[in-house]
Design a protein around this motif. Sequence first.
Motif, PDB file in Angstrom:
ATOM      1  N   MET A   1       0.845  -1.201   0.000  1.00 25.01           N
ATOM      2  CA  MET A   1       0.000   0.000   0.000  1.00 25.01           C
ATOM      3  C   MET A   1       0.882   1.254   0.000  1.00 25.01           C
ATOM      4  O   MET A   1       1.857   1.313   0.729  1.00 25.01           O
ATOM      5  CB  MET A   1      -0.885  -0.028   1.254  1.00 25.01           C
ATOM      6  CG  MET A   1      -1.851   1.132   1.330  1.00 25.01           C
ATOM      7  SD  MET A   1      -2.892   1.031   2.811  1.00 25.01           S
ATOM      8  CE  MET A   1      -3.860  -0.427   2.429  1.00 25.01           C
TER       9      MET A   1
ATOM     10  N   VAL B   1       2.565   4.767   0.800  1.00 27.29           N
ATOM     11  CA  VAL B   1       2.686   5.513   2.047  1.00 27.29           C
ATOM     12  C   VAL B   1       2.616   7.006   1.727  1.00 27.29           C
ATOM     13  O   VAL B   1       3.312   7.494   0.836  1.00 27.29           O
ATOM     14  CB  VAL B   1       4.022   5.189   2.745  1.00 27.29           C
ATOM     15  CG1 VAL B   1       4.181   6.040   4.002  1.00 27.29           C
ATOM     16  CG2 VAL B   1       4.090   3.710   3.082  1.00 27.29           C
TER      17      VAL B   1
ATOM     18  N   CYS C   1      -5.938   9.629   4.520  1.00 28.52           N
ATOM     19  CA  CYS C   1      -6.012   8.946   3.213  1.00 28.52           C
ATOM     20  C   CYS C   1      -4.739   8.151   2.958  1.00 28.52           C
ATOM     21  O   CYS C   1      -3.635   8.666   3.072  1.00 28.52           O
ATOM     22  CB  CYS C   1      -6.220   9.971   2.097  1.00 28.52           C
ATOM     23  SG  CYS C   1      -6.189   9.239   0.447  1.00 28.52           S
ATOM     24  N   THR C   2      -4.917   6.881   2.618  1.00 34.16           N
ATOM     25  CA  THR C   2      -3.778   6.009   2.347  1.00 34.16           C
ATOM     26  C   THR C   2      -3.459   5.920   0.856  1.00 34.16           C
ATOM     27  O   THR C   2      -2.618   5.132   0.447  1.00 34.16           O
ATOM     28  CB  THR C   2      -4.068   4.598   2.860  1.00 34.16           C
ATOM     29  OG1 THR C   2      -5.267   4.131   2.238  1.00 34.16           O
ATOM     30  CG2 THR C   2      -4.232   4.594   4.369  1.00 34.16           C
ATOM     31  N   GLN C   3      -4.167   6.715   0.060  1.00 31.12           N
ATOM     32  CA  GLN C   3      -3.952   6.752  -1.387  1.00 31.12           C
ATOM     33  C   GLN C   3      -4.232   5.389  -2.036  1.00 31.12           C
ATOM     34  O   GLN C   3      -3.613   5.016  -3.021  1.00 31.12           O
ATOM     35  CB  GLN C   3      -2.531   7.227  -1.718  1.00 31.12           C
ATOM     36  CG  GLN C   3      -2.192   8.557  -1.066  1.00 31.12           C
ATOM     37  CD  GLN C   3      -0.811   9.060  -1.435  1.00 31.12           C
ATOM     38  OE1 GLN C   3       0.020   8.329  -1.954  1.00 31.12           O
ATOM     39  NE2 GLN C   3      -0.575  10.331  -1.168  1.00 31.12           N
ATOM     40  N   CYS C   4      -5.192   4.674  -1.439  1.00 32.05           N
ATOM     41  CA  CYS C   4      -5.473   3.328  -1.935  1.00 32.05           C
ATOM     42  C   CYS C   4      -6.263   3.334  -3.243  1.00 32.05           C
ATOM     43  O   CYS C   4      -6.383   2.315  -3.898  1.00 32.05           O
ATOM     44  CB  CYS C   4      -6.243   2.539  -0.885  1.00 32.05           C
ATOM     45  SG  CYS C   4      -7.957   3.099  -0.686  1.00 32.05           S
TER      46      CYS C   4
ATOM     47  N   SER D   1     -10.220   3.914   5.258  1.00 30.82           N
ATOM     48  CA  SER D   1      -9.283   4.651   6.117  1.00 30.82           C
ATOM     49  C   SER D   1      -9.958   5.652   7.031  1.00 30.82           C
ATOM     50  O   SER D   1      -9.333   6.153   7.965  1.00 30.82           O
ATOM     51  CB  SER D   1      -8.277   5.392   5.238  1.00 30.82           C
ATOM     52  OG  SER D   1      -8.931   6.504   4.616  1.00 30.82           O
TER      53      SER D   1
END
Length: 167
Positions: free
Chosen positions: A1, A3, A38-41, A82
């Motif tokens: 995932m 970062v 937000c994990t930018q997933c 998230s």
Amino acid sequence: MPVARPLSRRQLLFGGQPGTPALRPPWALDERAFLAACTQCRACVERCPQQVLVLHRDGYPRFDPVAGECTFCGDCVDACQSGALQMRNGQPAWQQIAEVGEACLCRSGVVCGSCREICPESALHFERGRIAAPRVDADRCSGCGACVSVCPSAALSVRAQVQEAIA
Ligand code: SF4
Ligand code: SF4
Ligand code: SF4
């Protein structure tokens, strides 16, 4: 995932584009909290049936009204694990509003009502008997973006109304 990287103050305020606060997905947390959570997933981007969410080059999702209308279906919130997007009691989806720019055909005397016809909130008003650019009714406009892509002269945009104050 992926970062999340630390962002500069300018990025926090303007999403990396000077003078242009980033348009986030609906029900996003305040900017600083959103960027932290937000994990930018990209789950929200992939889930949106209207395909109006895009992953910006900084890795975070944005709403792109040029791509179409947000119908406030909530699918992006459901997809977000998230907590960056959350429906909280009484909170509106976002604080943003349509703006009519100089390119509006009516400013040149051309009759056009494309935006008014598509607006689901009847938020665009034309002065009776005059060819003049429409006025956005701030009390009605939901910031959905439906008017943006139908404008033949690309005169409409959506602007975020609030920015988080950063000390
Ligand atoms: S609420 Fe629905 S249409 Fe709007 S951005 Fe989220 S998934 Fe897309
Ligand atoms: S689903 Fe949530 S965590 Fe994932 S990119 Fe979208 S806002 Fe960020
Ligand atoms: S953003 Fe949506 S509600 Fe606001 S003027 Fe445009 S179409 Fe109407």
